[in-house]
Design a protein around this motif. Structure first.
Motif, short mmCIF file in Angstrom:
data_model
loop_
_atom_site.label_atom_id
_atom_site.label_comp_id
_atom_site.label_asym_id
_atom_site.label_seq_id
_atom_site.Cartn_x
_atom_site.Cartn_y
_atom_site.Cartn_z
N HIS A 1 0.86 -1.18 0.00
CA HIS A 1 0.00 0.00 0.00
C HIS A 1 0.89 1.23 0.00
O HIS A 1 1.77 1.35 0.86
CB HIS A 1 -0.89 -0.01 1.25
CG HIS A 1 -1.70 1.24 1.41
ND1 HIS A 1 -2.94 1.39 0.84
CD2 HIS A 1 -1.44 2.40 2.04
CE1 HIS A 1 -3.42 2.59 1.13
NE2 HIS A 1 -2.52 3.23 1.86
N GLY B 1 -6.08 5.98 13.60
CA GLY B 1 -7.31 5.16 13.59
C GLY B 1 -7.40 4.21 12.42
O GLY B 1 -8.32 3.39 12.36
N GLY C 1 2.00 2.69 7.06
CA GLY C 1 2.81 3.74 6.43
C GLY C 1 2.78 5.04 7.22
O GLY C 1 3.84 5.65 7.47
N VAL D 1 -5.20 1.66 15.46
CA VAL D 1 -6.36 0.77 15.41
C VAL D 1 -6.65 0.42 13.95
O VAL D 1 -6.42 1.24 13.06
CB VAL D 1 -7.59 1.50 16.03
CG1 VAL D 1 -8.90 0.84 15.62
CG2 VAL D 1 -7.48 1.53 17.56
N ARG E 1 -9.81 -2.15 11.89
CA ARG E 1 -10.85 -3.17 12.07
C ARG E 1 -10.50 -4.46 11.33
O ARG E 1 -11.15 -5.48 11.52
CB ARG E 1 -12.20 -2.62 11.61
CG ARG E 1 -12.31 -2.48 10.12
CD ARG E 1 -13.49 -1.63 9.71
NE ARG E 1 -14.76 -2.27 9.97
CZ ARG E 1 -15.95 -1.72 9.65
NH1 ARG E 1 -16.00 -0.53 9.09
NH2 ARG E 1 -17.06 -2.35 9.89
N ASP E 2 -9.47 -4.38 10.47
CA ASP E 2 -9.11 -5.53 9.64
C ASP E 2 -8.05 -6.37 10.37
O ASP E 2 -6.93 -5.90 10.58
CB ASP E 2 -8.57 -5.02 8.31
CG ASP E 2 -8.29 -6.14 7.31
OD1 ASP E 2 -8.20 -7.31 7.74
OD2 ASP E 2 -8.17 -5.84 6.12
N ALA F 1 -4.61 -6.35 8.87
CA ALA F 1 -3.80 -5.14 9.10
C ALA F 1 -3.15 -5.22 10.47
O ALA F 1 -1.96 -4.90 10.63
CB ALA F 1 -4.67 -3.89 8.99
N ILE G 1 -13.20 2.46 14.43
CA ILE G 1 -12.95 3.83 14.87
C ILE G 1 -14.17 4.43 15.58
O ILE G 1 -14.06 5.49 16.17
CB ILE G 1 -12.49 4.74 13.70
CG1 ILE G 1 -13.45 4.66 12.51
CG2 ILE G 1 -11.08 4.39 13.30
CD1 ILE G 1 -13.07 5.62 11.37
N LEU H 1 -8.82 7.57 5.65
CA LEU H 1 -10.05 6.78 5.55
C LEU H 1 -10.09 5.81 4.36
O LEU H 1 -9.27 5.89 3.45
CB LEU H 1 -11.25 7.74 5.47
CG LEU H 1 -11.40 8.65 6.70
CD1 LEU H 1 -12.44 9.73 6.43
CD2 LEU H 1 -11.77 7.84 7.94
N GLN I 1 -6.35 -4.42 0.74
CA GLN I 1 -7.73 -4.93 0.68
C GLN I 1 -8.24 -4.96 -0.77
O GLN I 1 -8.74 -5.97 -1.24
CB GLN I 1 -8.64 -4.05 1.56
CG GLN I 1 -8.29 -4.18 3.03
CD GLN I 1 -8.87 -3.07 3.90
OE1 GLN I 1 -9.02 -1.93 3.48
NE2 GLN I 1 -9.20 -3.40 5.14
C1 LIG Z 1 -6.36 3.85 3.51
S1 LIG Z 1 -6.00 2.57 4.61
C2 LIG Z 1 -4.83 3.29 5.72
C3 LIG Z 1 -3.42 3.20 5.24
C4 LIG Z 1 -2.38 3.66 6.24
N1 LIG Z 1 -2.51 5.06 6.57
C5 LIG Z 1 -0.98 3.40 5.73
O1 LIG Z 1 -0.22 4.36 5.55
O2 LIG Z 1 -0.65 2.24 5.50
C6 LIG Z 1 -7.41 2.49 5.60
C7 LIG Z 1 -7.40 1.44 6.69
O3 LIG Z 1 -8.38 1.82 7.63
C8 LIG Z 1 -9.13 0.71 8.03
N2 LIG Z 1 -10.45 1.20 8.35
C9 LIG Z 1 -11.33 1.79 7.52
N3 LIG Z 1 -12.47 2.10 8.18
C10 LIG Z 1 -12.29 1.71 9.46
C11 LIG Z 1 -13.10 1.77 10.62
N4 LIG Z 1 -14.33 2.27 10.57
N5 LIG Z 1 -12.59 1.32 11.79
C12 LIG Z 1 -11.32 0.81 11.84
N6 LIG Z 1 -10.52 0.70 10.76
C13 LIG Z 1 -10.99 1.15 9.58
C14 LIG Z 1 -9.12 -0.22 6.83
O4 LIG Z 1 -9.29 -1.56 7.25
C15 LIG Z 1 -7.76 0.05 6.22
O5 LIG Z 1 -6.81 -0.87 6.68
#
Ligand SMILES: C[S@@+](CC[C@H](N)C(=O)[O-])C[C@H]1O[C@@H](n2cnc3c(N)ncnc32)[C@H](O)[C@@H]1O
Length: 314
Positions: A6, A29, A35, A51, A53-54, A57, A79, A101, A107
């Protein structure tokens, strides 16, 4: 190793706005591929609670936790449960929180997760366990519910046509795969000039519905901002207009920038005397041309940030 990766979007800008300081406590969150987390931990000798939810991850986080002993903690959860998740760990105050977000490339690119119309897989789309799958939605909800969902969560103008085509097809044969569903959508929605795949908007709608994403964002912003210490910052990166609308409205309310007295409150009785937050981004920050060229996922990204004001003397 999964072989997927990613590329974080607006990572440097997010860390700059978060402004991590040594000895302070931050929250990520949306850990994803870690990253943002790595960049925050490398910017200052701070502690980071993350945090996702996956479970996949969170499992990726295990190796990273070892590299930052005592400084990185990765929890599985949503979150919308930040206050409870952190309280269980004895954390009741944060010096900054960041949300990046949506879905990660881990995924989207993994066909088995069922998010993608490009890679065929089971019609799943769950970020975490437990929730209903996209297959359940597509194969069971009424035509009007489906049309509303596609319109409201995907901004699909041909929502009724798509919903009718889905319901007609499932009467003969239930949907099981992403390619099957994408094929039916493409048969009734013409590609427009933008060149984006006609299935994009409907897939976005289903993903948001399956994961109840918008309600989680609302709850997350309220909870994270309630935990911020004076001077603490909230930084949010969104990827489509529905997400950004929620963030923009929340930030406007919290910083006293919401439109003036409404007809429901003509005397302004509910207006905040002194807003708790100060906007750091009058306009959203967007990726540079070079970032958008290098990473197509970045193209629609918008970053907004605000800072908790110092407590006013009583
Ligand atoms: C765009 S990725 C984040 C990438 C991260 N910032 C990085 O640099 O690797 C979004 C992540 O947020 C998690 N996610 C999305 N909605 C969520 C929620 N409501 N609660 C917890 N995790 C959530 C997803 O499972 C996903 O792994």
């Amino acid at each position: 190793m999964s072989g997927f990766s990613h590329v974080p979007v607006l990572r440097d800008e997010a860390v700059k706005f978060l402004n991590p300081q040594s000895g302070k406590t931050y929250f990520d969150g949306t850990f994803g591929g870690g990253g943002y987390a790595r960049a925050i931990l490398d910017a200052a000798a701070c502690t980071l609670w993350a945090v996702d939810r996956d479970p996949a991850a969170v499992a990726r986080g295990v190796e990273m936790v070892k590299k930052y002993p005592g400084r990185l903690h990765v929890l599985e959860g949503r979150i919308s449960e930040i206050c409870d998740l952190l309280a269980a760990e004895g954390v009741t105050r944060l010096d900054g929180a960041v949300f990046d977000l949506g879905v990660s490339s881990y995924q989207i690119d993994d066909a088995a997760r069922g998010f993608s119309f490009r890679h065929d897989g089971p019609l799943d789309m769950r970020m975490g366990g437990g929730e209903k799958t996209a297959s359940v939605l597509v194969n069971t909800v009424s035509v009007s519910e489906l049309a509303d969902m596609l319109f409201q969560l995907g901004e699909e103008k041909a929502s009724r046509r798509v919903a009718k085509a889905i319901v007609a097809r499932r009467a003969a044969q239930k949907f099981e795969t992403t390619a099957d569903l994408a094929g039916v959508i493409r048969s009734v929605v013409r590609p427009d000039k933008s060149g984006i795949d006609p299935a994009t908007r409907s897939f976005q709608a289903l993903r948001i519905a399956v994961n109840d994403e918008l309600a989680d964002i609302e709850a997350a912003l309220a909870q994270a901002s309630s935990l911020l210490a004076p001077g603490g910052r909230l930084v949010v990166v969104s990827f489509h207009s529905l997400e950004d609308r929620i963030v923009k409205r929340f930030f406007a309310n919290a910083s006293g920038r919401a439109p003036g007295a409404s007809r429901h409150d003509p005397a302004g009785l509910n207006a905040q005397a002194a807003p708790m937050f100060r906007l750091l981004t009058a306009r959203p920050v967007v990726p540079s041309d070079s970032e958008s060229r290098a990473n197509p996922r970045a193209r629609s990204a918008k970053l907004r940030a605000m800072e908790r004001r110092e407590e006013l003397a009583a």
